[in-house]
Design an enzyme around this catalytic site. Structure first.
Site, PDB file in Angstrom:
ATOM      1  N   HIS A   7       0.867  -1.170   0.000  1.00  8.78           N
ATOM      2  CA  HIS A   7       0.000   0.000   0.000  1.00  8.78           C
ATOM      3  C   HIS A   7       0.905   1.221   0.000  1.00  8.78           C
ATOM      4  O   HIS A   7       1.749   1.373   0.881  1.00  8.78           O
ATOM      5  CB  HIS A   7      -0.920   0.006   1.224  1.00  8.78           C
ATOM      6  CG  HIS A   7      -1.884   1.155   1.193  1.00  8.78           C
ATOM      7  ND1 HIS A   7      -3.145   1.031   0.664  1.00  8.78           N
ATOM      8  CD2 HIS A   7      -1.737   2.438   1.582  1.00  8.78           C
ATOM      9  CE1 HIS A   7      -3.748   2.215   0.723  1.00  8.78           C
ATOM     10  NE2 HIS A   7      -2.917   3.086   1.290  1.00  8.78           N
ATOM     11  N   CYS A   8       0.733   2.095  -0.977  1.00  3.81           N
ATOM     12  CA  CYS A   8       1.618   3.257  -1.086  1.00  3.81           C
ATOM     13  C   CYS A   8       0.860   4.511  -0.681  1.00  3.81           C
ATOM     14  O   CYS A   8      -0.073   4.917  -1.367  1.00  3.81           O
ATOM     15  CB  CYS A   8       2.118   3.394  -2.521  1.00  3.81           C
ATOM     16  SG  CYS A   8       3.086   4.893  -2.751  1.00  3.81           S
ATOM     17  N   PRO A   9       1.243   5.154   0.448  1.00  8.31           N
ATOM     18  CA  PRO A   9       0.530   6.376   0.848  1.00  8.31           C
ATOM     19  C   PRO A   9       0.740   7.516  -0.136  1.00  8.31           C
ATOM     20  O   PRO A   9      -0.119   8.388  -0.263  1.00  8.31           O
ATOM     21  CB  PRO A   9       1.125   6.708   2.210  1.00  8.31           C
ATOM     22  CG  PRO A   9       2.414   5.982   2.270  1.00  8.31           C
ATOM     23  CD  PRO A   9       2.288   4.771   1.402  1.00  8.31           C
TER      24      PRO A   9
END
Ligand SMILES: [Zn+2]
Ligand SMILES: [Zn+2]
Length: 302
Positions: free
Chosen positions: A121-123
């Site tokens: 998951h890439c913020p």
């Protein structure tokens, strides 16, 4: 439309846009427009703006594309019965979003969904990187690395030029302001060049070896669980970028090949022996990293 409502992710995505716009401002108004070399300014301005536009477009596409979410709550009794499991076949149910996980899907605690071929998951793009948006994410890291490199080269030339000439002539801002703006841009460019090129390399490697970030962590933790046969690297690259090599690979507006809908066979996983089933039930499948999920197997004996 797909959009994750996560405060931290939204803030990071806004910061990303702000940083690109800051670079855009310094490149245009401090370096290129005041420059008297018309050809140099026009060529560099066009290249930089095109790359920045492609980077932001890739960012939007990565953020607003469904990464491959599994339908929520499909793990109903009726659905499992309709799959007509044979001996040795299992389905994995996610206890958090109550969906049946197809092979290579993982639960993301930020998206609150199970994502097919989830990498991480890439913020910064406020989304999971998964089967359907990995292309956009790779393009995003590539274009950011390219604009960072381009900005650094231009700052280098600008400093050389200004040391030779009168400082007051080389920018419309005062010399101290010019130096501060350029140093900040240098710092930003270096940081992003390193960060995005490492990320780009990692992503390309994971596509070529057909192994997501999560799978690579799992393999290191539990080497004996490696059972999946990997596809040839070129095939995996073509699937991610959408068909045979063409300029479209670099185009954030052209999607990867349309994901085929999941068929009944995709939900069911085969275990080769009963001891395997016991393994899947007793071992925690995921490494302690996010996303944690406690799978459990449902086995139907006839
Ligand atoms: Zn889930
Ligand atoms: Zn996620």
């Amino acid at each position: 439309m797909w959009f994750i409502r996560d405060g931290c992710g939204i803030a990071c995505a806004i910061v990303t846009w702000f940083l690109v716009l800051y670079a855009e401002f310094v490149v245009l108004f401090v370096m290129l427009i005041p420059s008297r070399d018309y050809v140099y300014s026009v060529i560099n301005g066009l290249v930089f703006n095109l790359l920045a536009f492609l980077a932001l477009a890739s960012h939007c596409r990565a953020m607003l594309t469904d990464p491959g979410a599994v339908p929520k709550g499909n793990a109903t009794k009726e659905f499992i019965e309709s799959l007509q499991l044979k001996p040795g076949q299992v389905v994995y149910k996610c206890p958090k979003c109550c969906s049946i996980k197809p092979d290579r899907a993982h639960h993301c605690s930020v998206c609150k969904r199970c994502i097919r071929k989830m990498d991480h998951h890439c913020p910064w793009v406020n989304n999971c990187v998964g089967e359907n948006n990995q292309k956009y994410f790779v393009l995003f890291t590539m274009y950011i690395a390219l604009i960072s490199l381009h900005a650094l080269i231009m700052v280098g030339f600008h400093f050389l030029h200004c040391f030779e000439e009168d400082w007051t002539k080389c920018s419309s801002f005062s010399p101290p302001t010019t130096v501060i703006l350029l140093i900040l841009l240098c710092f930003e460019g270096l940081l992003f060049l390193i960060f995005t090129s490492v990320m780009f390399g990692t992503q390309v490697h994971s596509i070529c070896t057909d192994e997501t970030g999560i799978e690579s962590l799992q393999r290191k933790k539990q080497p004996r669980r490696e059972r999946r046969e990997r596809r040839g690297s070129w095939k995996s690259v073509k699937e991610t970028f959408g068909g045979d090599f063409s300029l479209n690979w670099f185009n954030p507006f052209s999607g990867p090949r349309h994901p085929k809908p999941l068929s009944d066979r995709d939900w069911v996983r085969q275990v080769s022996s009963v001891s395997d089933t016991e393994n899947t039930e007793t071992t925690t499948e995921e490494p302690s990293e996010e996303p944690k999920d406690e799978d459990f197997a449902e086995v139907v004996d006839e």
